[in-house]
Enzyme design. Sequence first.
Site, PDB file in Angstrom:
ATOM      1  N   ARG A  83       0.821  -1.218   0.000  1.00  0.00           N
ATOM      2  CA  ARG A  83       0.000   0.000   0.000  1.00  0.00           C
ATOM      3  C   ARG A  83       0.849   1.260   0.000  1.00  0.00           C
ATOM      4  O   ARG A  83       0.442   2.296  -0.529  1.00  0.00           O
ATOM      5  CB  ARG A  83      -0.957  -0.036   1.198  1.00  0.00           C
ATOM      6  CG  ARG A  83      -2.058  -1.049   1.020  1.00  0.00           C
ATOM      7  CD  ARG A  83      -2.863  -1.188   2.286  1.00  0.00           C
ATOM      8  NE  ARG A  83      -2.468  -2.344   3.057  1.00  0.00           N
ATOM      9  CZ  ARG A  83      -2.631  -2.460   4.370  1.00  0.00           C
ATOM     10  NH1 ARG A  83      -3.168  -1.470   5.044  1.00  0.00           N
ATOM     11  NH2 ARG A  83      -2.269  -3.547   4.997  1.00  0.00           N
ATOM     12  N   GLU A  92       1.516  -6.440  13.381  1.00  0.00           N
ATOM     13  CA  GLU A  92       0.346  -6.565  14.258  1.00  0.00           C
ATOM     14  C   GLU A  92      -0.241  -7.967  14.059  1.00  0.00           C
ATOM     15  O   GLU A  92      -0.766  -8.563  14.978  1.00  0.00           O
ATOM     16  CB  GLU A  92      -0.685  -5.483  13.910  1.00  0.00           C
ATOM     17  CG  GLU A  92      -1.832  -5.397  14.906  1.00  0.00           C
ATOM     18  CD  GLU A  92      -2.908  -4.393  14.520  1.00  0.00           C
ATOM     19  OE1 GLU A  92      -2.873  -3.868  13.397  1.00  0.00           O
ATOM     20  OE2 GLU A  92      -3.791  -4.164  15.363  1.00  0.00           O
TER      21      GLU A  92
END
Length: 175
Positions: free
Chosen positions: A63, A100
Amino acid sequence: MSSTALDGALGLIREVPDFPEPGVLFRDISPVLADPAAFRVLVDAMAAGLPAGTDAVVAIEARGFILGAAIAYASGLGLVCVRKPGKLPAVRHRVSYALEYGTATLELPEDTIRAGQRVAIVDDVLATGGTVAATRELVEHAGGIVTGVSVILELAFLKGRDRVPGVDVTALVTT
Ligand SMILES: O=P(O)(O)OC[C@H]1O[C@H](OP(=O)(O)OP(=O)(O)O)[C@H](O)[C@@H]1O
Ligand SMILES: Nc1ncnc2[nH]cnc12
C-alpha cells in the site's frame, strides 16, 4: 486545501473488524484511493508535509507504493521501493520483523539509496511500527538518513512511533 476536504477524504477509510485475523480492526484505504478528489487531497497533504531537505521517497510494499509513487511524482523526487521477499533481482539488504498480525521481511534494492541521501519513508498505516523500523534499518544500512515518516493513519495505542526514536512521524489522522 481545506481541512474539510481532507477530513472528508479520511472519512472514507473503511474499518473492517476481525481482518485479517480476529481482534484486528483493519483500516482499508481502498475507498479513498477510488475517489479522485480524496486521493488527490491525501497525496497533496502528505507531499506538503515532507520534511525540508528530503531528496527521495522510500515506499513500502504494497500500500505504501501507491502513496509513495504519487507523493514522489508530485514532489519531483525519486522513489525507492522496499519490497517483500523474492521479488528483487538484486538485494542490498534484508530485515525481518513482527507485524500486528504475523511476521514479515523487507528488502532494499541495490543501487537505490546513496550514502548521505536524505529520504522520507511513506506508508498507509503505522501500527506496531515494525515495518517502518525495519525500513529505517534498511535505509541506514545503505548509508541513508531518514528525514521523517509519513503515514495516513497512526494507531496510537500500538505505540509504533516509539520504534523509530529520533525520527519525526507525521500522520494525517491518529486514532
Ligand atoms: O506498523 P506495523 O505493525 O509494522 O504495520 C503496518 C504495516 O502493515 C500493513 O502492511 P501489510 O504488511 O499488511 O502489507 P500490504 O501493504 O501489502 O497490505 C501496512 O500497509 C503497513 O505497511
Ligand atoms: N489495523 C490495521 N489496518 C490496516 N493496516 C494495518 N497494518 C497493521 N495493522 C493494520
